[in-house]
Design an enzyme around this catalytic site. Structure first.
Site, PDB file in Angstrom:
ATOM      1  N   PRO A   1       0.803  -1.215   0.000  1.00  0.00           N
ATOM      2  CA  PRO A   1       0.000   0.000   0.000  1.00  0.00           C
ATOM      3  C   PRO A   1       0.837   1.267   0.000  1.00  0.00           C
ATOM      4  CG  PRO A   1      -0.811  -1.526   1.632  1.00  0.00           C
ATOM      5  CD  PRO A   1       0.546  -1.994   1.216  1.00  0.00           C
ATOM      6  N   GLU A   2       0.570   2.090  -0.981  1.00  0.00           N
ATOM      7  CA  GLU A   2       1.052   3.460  -0.970  1.00  0.00           C
ATOM      8  C   GLU A   2      -0.121   4.312  -0.471  1.00  0.00           C
ATOM      9  OE1 GLU A   2       3.060   4.504  -4.667  1.00  0.00           O
ATOM     10  OE2 GLU A   2       3.331   2.394  -5.142  1.00  0.00           O
TER      11      GLU A   2
ATOM     12  N   HIS B   1      -0.918 -16.482   7.714  1.00  0.00           N
ATOM     13  CA  HIS B   1      -0.260 -15.181   7.836  1.00  0.00           C
ATOM     14  C   HIS B   1      -1.103 -14.160   8.589  1.00  0.00           C
ATOM     15  CE1 HIS B   1       2.830 -16.753   5.278  1.00  0.00           C
ATOM     16  NE2 HIS B   1       1.943 -17.046   4.355  1.00  0.00           N
TER      17      HIS B   1
ATOM     18  N   ARG C   1       4.741 -11.308   4.175  1.00  0.00           N
ATOM     19  CA  ARG C   1       6.174 -11.006   4.220  1.00  0.00           C
ATOM     20  C   ARG C   1       6.629 -10.411   5.548  1.00  0.00           C
ATOM     21  NH1 ARG C   1       7.693  -8.326  -1.513  1.00  0.00           N
ATOM     22  NH2 ARG C   1       9.791  -8.690  -0.745  1.00  0.00           N
TER      23      ARG C   1
END
Length: 275
Positions: free
Chosen positions: A2-3, A96, A115
DNA sequence: GTAAACCTGGCA
DNA sequence: TGCCAGGTTTAC
């Protein structure tokens, strides 16, 4: 992932679902994110009322009644999903799903981040060290404008792409949107900031605003798997002019989009439209 | 300036 | 099997 537009999209999707809710429970399943989760994290959150939500740079904030905020950064692969708690008895948490924040209406926010480049903490947003060095918000015309960029350019040899990616210069831009912004203002990513005129610097800051505004309107870019807080995909990926379009035809002039490395990141541009 | 580190998954 | 990925930080 996300930006700024994606974080803003997540914020808008969650805002009506969390404001006025109280945190009922916090379960940390894996605390070893980019920065290990503070052991006091659950205690700082449980029992707190959520007054509002906010965004600073690429951080999402849940403002609590005690003046502090639950601050979340999504890294590359982070997501925050709102769902009903206990929908099915014995439903296994995803591999996750690292943090689950239960609310007092039998719903929960699940932080999922394969990640583990994301991070979260509870802190006073006004004094949080994470925000200390962050530059102006791109929508703030008073501080982020051509004069500001031009001023930076006088003492640097950095490329315009490198400068716009720098969170100390301007908050919230990442690789996708800097590529799109540079197409919009017709500059190649390797152009030096110092070589730009004041007028070009004005155009860069205005391009930041127009690209980000449109991206937010389309609820962000779902490159592979970006989802907002309730599982909806964004649509701005279909509007990308250059990002991840190497070899494709420029929609403006038909020339093949080129790809180069700038600052170690893939950069895409049209060699005819951008100079 | 650039490279590598953190970590996992997807794709050729 | 190797390379790439929306981010950030650290080290040559």
């Amino acid at each position: 992932m996300p930006e700024l537009p994606e974080v803003e999209t997540i914020r808008r999707s969650l805002h009506p679902l969390v404001v006025g809710r109280r945190v009922a429970a916090v379960e940390v399943r894996r605390g070893d994110l980019r920065r290990p989760l503070d052991e006091g994290f659950p205690r700082q959150l449980v029992g707190r009322l959520v007054l509002s939500t906010a965004r600073r740079a690429k951080y999402l904030l849940f403002e609590l009644e005690n003046g502090r905020s639950w601050i979340v950064h999504f890294g590359m692969s982070g997501r925050l999903l709102h769902r009903r708690a206990n929908t099915r008895v014995g439903e296994a948490a995803g591999k996750h799903d690292h943090v689950v924040v239960g609310l007092d209406d039998n719903t929960e926010l699940v932080f999922r981040d394969p990640r583990r480049f994301g991070l979260m903490l509870v802190d006073d947003a006004r004094s949080c060290p994470l925000f200390a060095g962050i530059g102006p918000e791109p929508f703030d015309r008073g501080t982020f404008n051509g004069a500001y960029l031009k001023g930076l350019g006088r003492r640097t040899r950095r490329s315009i792409k490198d400068v716009l990616m720098d969170q100390r210069v301007v908050a919230g831009l990442g690789n996708i949107y800097v590529n799109e912004i540079l197409f919009a203002c017709r500059l190649r990513p390797r152009r030096r900031l110092a070589g730009l005129t004041r007028s070009q610097c004005d155009q860069v800051t205005e391009a930041c605003r127009s690209v980000l505004r449109e991206a937010i309107e389309h609820k962000g870019s779902s490159i592979s798997d970006f989802l907002d807080g309730i599982g909806r995909r964004g649509g701005y990926q279909f509007k990308h002019e250059v990002y991840d379009r190497a070899g494709d035809a420029c929609r403006r002039c038909g020339t093949s989009i080129k790809s180069v490395l700038v600052g170690g990141r893939s950069s895409f541009y049209c060699p005819v439209c951008q100079r």
